[in-house]
Design a protein around this motif. Structure first.
Motif, mmCIF file in Angstrom:
data_model
loop_
_atom_site.group_PDB
_atom_site.id
_atom_site.type_symbol
_atom_site.label_atom_id
_atom_site.label_comp_id
_atom_site.label_asym_id
_atom_site.label_seq_id
_atom_site.Cartn_x
_atom_site.Cartn_y
_atom_site.Cartn_z
ATOM 1 N N MET A 1 40.490 49.900 57.673
ATOM 2 C CA MET A 1 39.963 48.545 57.481
ATOM 3 C C MET A 1 39.132 48.456 56.221
ATOM 4 S SD MET A 1 40.420 45.836 59.080
ATOM 5 C CE MET A 1 40.044 44.242 58.417
ATOM 6 N N SER A 2 38.390 49.548 55.967
ATOM 7 C CA SER A 2 37.589 49.595 54.743
ATOM 8 C C SER A 2 38.495 49.437 53.526
ATOM 9 C CB SER A 2 36.835 50.925 54.679
ATOM 10 O OG SER A 2 35.503 50.721 54.303
ATOM 11 N N LEU A 3 39.673 50.055 53.621
ATOM 12 C CA LEU A 3 40.633 49.999 52.528
ATOM 13 C C LEU A 3 41.078 48.552 52.276
ATOM 14 C CD1 LEU A 3 42.540 52.105 50.859
ATOM 15 C CD2 LEU A 3 44.268 51.255 52.443
ATOM 16 N N VAL A 4 41.415 47.855 53.370
ATOM 17 C CA VAL A 4 41.877 46.479 53.249
ATOM 18 C C VAL A 4 40.759 45.587 52.712
ATOM 19 C CG1 VAL A 4 42.725 44.482 54.523
ATOM 20 C CG2 VAL A 4 43.571 46.764 55.074
ATOM 21 N N LEU A 5 39.553 45.773 53.267
ATOM 22 C CA LEU A 5 38.418 44.984 52.824
ATOM 23 C C LEU A 5 38.157 45.235 51.334
ATOM 24 C CD1 LEU A 5 36.355 43.021 54.081
ATOM 25 C CD2 LEU A 5 34.759 44.936 54.147
ATOM 26 N N GLY A 6 38.270 46.511 50.945
ATOM 27 C CA GLY A 6 38.075 46.870 49.535
ATOM 28 C C GLY A 6 39.105 46.183 48.659
ATOM 29 N N ALA A 7 40.369 46.169 49.117
ATOM 30 C CA ALA A 7 41.427 45.527 48.335
ATOM 31 C C ALA A 7 41.157 44.028 48.191
ATOM 32 C CB ALA A 7 42.776 45.759 48.996
ATOM 33 N N PHE A 8 40.674 43.410 49.280
ATOM 34 C CA PHE A 8 40.342 41.984 49.225
ATOM 35 C C PHE A 8 39.202 41.724 48.241
ATOM 36 C CE2 PHE A 8 42.973 41.039 52.854
ATOM 37 C CZ PHE A 8 43.216 39.692 52.728
ATOM 38 N N THR A 9 38.151 42.559 48.333
ATOM 39 C CA THR A 9 37.006 42.373 47.430
ATOM 40 C C THR A 9 37.447 42.529 45.976
ATOM 41 O OG1 THR A 9 35.692 43.403 49.158
ATOM 42 C CG2 THR A 9 34.629 43.095 47.030
ATOM 43 N N MET A 10 38.191 43.601 45.738
ATOM 44 C CA MET A 10 38.702 43.846 44.388
ATOM 45 C C MET A 10 39.575 42.675 43.946
ATOM 46 S SD MET A 10 38.322 46.452 42.439
ATOM 47 C CE MET A 10 39.050 47.374 41.107
ATOM 48 N N GLY A 11 40.415 42.192 44.852
ATOM 49 C CA GLY A 11 41.281 41.060 44.539
ATOM 50 C C GLY A 11 40.482 39.827 44.169
ATOM 51 N N LEU A 12 39.414 39.556 44.905
ATOM 52 C CA LEU A 12 38.601 38.365 44.631
ATOM 53 C C LEU A 12 37.899 38.486 43.274
ATOM 54 C CD1 LEU A 12 37.153 37.784 48.189
ATOM 55 C CD2 LEU A 12 38.596 36.202 46.905
ATOM 56 N N ILE A 13 37.433 39.700 42.960
ATOM 57 C CA ILE A 13 36.762 39.896 41.661
ATOM 58 C C ILE A 13 37.773 39.731 40.532
ATOM 59 C CG2 ILE A 13 35.651 41.614 40.186
ATOM 60 C CD1 ILE A 13 34.305 42.729 42.718
ATOM 61 N N LEU A 14 38.925 40.411 40.690
ATOM 62 C CA LEU A 14 39.923 40.339 39.614
ATOM 63 C C LEU A 14 40.610 38.971 39.563
ATOM 64 C CD1 LEU A 14 41.419 43.913 39.673
ATOM 65 C CD2 LEU A 14 39.801 42.920 38.087
ATOM 66 N N ALA A 15 40.469 38.184 40.648
ATOM 67 C CA ALA A 15 41.016 36.823 40.615
ATOM 68 C C ALA A 15 40.352 36.018 39.502
ATOM 69 C CB ALA A 15 40.819 36.135 41.957
ATOM 70 N N LEU A 16 39.084 36.334 39.209
ATOM 71 C CA LEU A 16 38.396 35.642 38.115
ATOM 72 C C LEU A 16 39.055 35.975 36.780
ATOM 73 C CD1 LEU A 16 34.793 36.286 39.397
ATOM 74 C CD2 LEU A 16 35.962 34.086 39.326
ATOM 75 N N LEU A 17 39.463 37.254 36.657
ATOM 76 C CA LEU A 17 40.217 37.655 35.465
ATOM 77 C C LEU A 17 41.532 36.880 35.386
ATOM 78 C CD1 LEU A 17 41.092 40.195 33.336
ATOM 79 C CD2 LEU A 17 42.371 40.842 35.348
ATOM 80 N N SER A 18 42.243 36.809 36.512
ATOM 81 C CA SER A 18 43.526 36.099 36.527
ATOM 82 C C SER A 18 43.331 34.618 36.230
ATOM 83 C CB SER A 18 44.205 36.251 37.882
ATOM 84 O OG SER A 18 44.244 37.605 38.263
ATOM 85 N N LEU A 19 42.242 34.023 36.748
ATOM 86 C CA LEU A 19 41.985 32.600 36.489
ATOM 87 C C LEU A 19 41.714 32.374 35.010
ATOM 88 C CD1 LEU A 19 39.782 31.499 39.530
ATOM 89 C CD2 LEU A 19 42.168 30.934 39.068
#
Lengths: 315, 270
Positions: A1-19
């Protein structure tokens, strides 16, 4: 679960890069390579500020402003000095490598025992979790710090996305999109296309640097090499996002980009879990982007082949 | 009123591709007048229009619009005073943006664009009303990307956008040439209607002699970067297509001689 949560957090941070890249690559249609440098710029500025004891929020703002300045330079190189898009980006990216080393003073700054933007959320989550230091998420115990990082990233990402949507639907934002879609039309309607490129790149790279700032805080370090390949990751995320929502209005495009980035991070997390060598990650991403770019043409050819097959079958 | 004074432009000077596109073009358009420029390919008719619009800087000469010298203004700044419709029906609109968003761009032509919502309810109603007046059934499709419309529909919308805020001059660059005959007729009719209604000063470049005879009040004929004939007033009202063809033949016949010989013999062909 930590892995999934980490992927989500990383995704949300890098979403700013993608935006940010959604603005440069899709709105003003500028192939901005400097992204690899500006995300590191964001993390470098943040690392130095935090290490010297500055509060996290001013540090984040300063990092974002630095990103805006770098983006504006890329735009000015292109519009004022007529240097090609790609070369403008490469020049800024190369210069930023030295600048980032100068800012940090060395190639790596650890950020372990400094205040971070997630601290506020951590207090909140700790109250919710009560004693124990772990929070129960769908049956899995997860460290409070991880949940806090996720919550703060989520809030910042959602706030940025809403602001971006609002901006793109204002008169100024509409003109910016028009300038990217048809520069001739924008000029004929009295909008300075060159100013639009400079402003759009400043905005885009501000978001990219913001992503860099949050990334440094989440990872707990800033490294001068961390930006390498980020542009291709961002592009891959945008492409996944477009596959999810197609081109359907500004709000959906923004949602798609965020979802695309998260999905991409999840895919990477899964691939690494299955034993993909982390060194191969960038190669795999590059191949993915290549396939995604040729997919429309390839799809058309396959369809044509199938139709040909049909006519053969009919005769 | 538009004054074009002694306008000259040579593209790629000093190379094999040198083109003396404009050689001392001089004319004045009266306030509220509708004029056309006709001429053969390469006569410089579109170049004159582009010089006024500001897509390039002339080598010599001045362009004065309503007393303002705009010769050195960049293209986007001139747009505050100038409405334009292009030959390419796709050039005047942003294909991936909606009809409403495109028109909003025109509603702010030459004005400050702030952080207010671009398409709010009042704006939508205003846009809907004026789009309905085109009688093309586009008022129900305000949110559709403009790229999904036909060339004729896009050209009609470009015309609406160019004249949404009253321009000091309307520039039409062969704006019906790329359309099918039916759309071309519709857009031409709309053009005459809007120019007459708003009493606009307009300058139209056209290939079609039929259009030149039927629509404007004045015909300027160009050849090799110079004005060779200027029909206006009573003279324009009498002129018919055969007259224009005859003038064309006369000026092209001059090309058979060297330039200096042509000047010498010109009197005999007049």
């Amino acid at each position: 679960m930590s892995l999934v949560l980490g992927a989500f957090t990383m995704g949300l941070i890098l979403a700013l890069l993608s935006l940010g890249m959604l603005i440069s690559f899709r709105m003003i249609r500028f192939t901005d390579i400097s992204v690899d440098g500006t995300i590191t710029l964001g993390s470098s500025v943040t690392a130095v500020c935090l290490a010297s004891g500055m509060d996290p929020w001013p540090a984040v703002l300063l990092a974002t402003a630095a990103g805006c300045a770098a983006g504006a330079v890329t735009g000015i190189l292109h519009t004022r000095f007529h240097i090609q898009e790609l070369l403008s980006g490469i020049l800024v990216m190369t210069a930023l490598y030295s600048i980032n080393l100068r800012i940090m003073g060395r190639s790596n700054i650890p950020l372990l025992d400094v205040p971070k933007v997630a601290d506020g959320a951590e207090g909140l989550v700790a109250i919710l979790a009560g004693a124990g230091g772990k929070i129960d998420l769908l049956g899995w115990p997860v460290p409070i710090a991880d949940v806090a990082a996720f919550v703060s990233s989520l809030l910042i990402c959602v706030a940025s996305a809403l602001l971006l949507r609002y901006f793109l639907l204002t008169h100024l934002g509409t003109a910016l999109r028009a300038a990217g879609n048809n520069p001739q039309m924008a000029r004929a309607q009295g909008f300075n296309h060159q100013a639009a490129v400079v402003f759009g790149l400043a905005l885009a790279n501000g978001l990219v640097a913001l992503a860099g700032s949050l990334l440094a805080q989440y990872q707990g370090f800033s490294d001068v090499q961390m930006g390498i390949g980020m542009m291709v990751w961002g592009l891959a995320s945008i492409i996944i996002g477009e596959a999810l929502v197609r081109h359907n209005g500004i709000g959906l495009m923004i949602c798609g980009t965020i979802l695309g980035t998260i999905l991409f991070r999840l895919l990477i997390a899964i691939a690494l879990r299955w034993g993909l060598n982390p060194n191969d990650l960038k190669l795999v991403t590059a191949v993915f982007v290549f396939l995604a770019l040729i997919a429309p043409a390839l799809g058309g050819r396959i369809k044509a082949r199938l139709r040909q097959g049909d006519s053969h079958a009919g005769s | 009123m538009l004054e074009v004074k002694n306008l000259s432009k040579t593209f790629s000077p000093g190379t094999v591709n040198e083109v003396r596109a404009l050689q001392g073009v001089d004319f004045t358009l009266a306030e509220g007048g509708f004029s056309a420029i006709i001429g053969t390919n390469g006569s410089g008719k579109s170049t004159v229009l582009n010089a006024i619009a500001g897509t390039f800087q002339p080598d010599e000469g001045r362009i004065i619009l309503d007393g303002i010298d705009i010769t050195r203004w960049p293209e986007f700044k001139r747009a505050a005073l100038i409405g334009r419709v292009f030959q390419n029906p796709f050039a005047g609109t942003a294909a991936e943006m909606s009809i409403a968003e495109n028109i909003v761009m025109a509603m702010k032509r030459g004005r400050r664009r702030g952080l207010g919502w671009a398409v709010d309810r009042n704006t939508r109603e205003e846009i809907g009303a004026r789009v309905r007046a085109l009688k093309m059934g586009l008022e129900d499709r305000l949110d559709n990307p403009i790229g999904t419309l036909s060339g004729g529909q896009r050209q009609a919308l470009t015309l609406l956008m160019a004249t949404w805020l009253r321009p000091r001059i309307l520039l039409l660059d062969e704006h019906t040439a790329a359309l099918d005959p039916k759309s071309a007729a519709k857009v031409a009719e709309l053009t005459s209607e809007i120019i007459a209604r708003d009493k606009l000063t307009a300058l139209m470049v056209t290939h079609s002699m039929q259009q030149a005879v039927a629509m404007p009040e004045r015909i300027i004929m160009m050849h090799r970067g110079k004005i060779v004939e200027d029909y206006h007033g009573e003279m324009k009202r009498r002129v018919r297509i055969p007259d224009l063809v005859e003038t064309f033949n006369r000026v092209t016949k001059r090309d058979l001689f060297s330039e200096s010989a042509a000047v010498m013999l010109m009197g005999q062909y007049r």
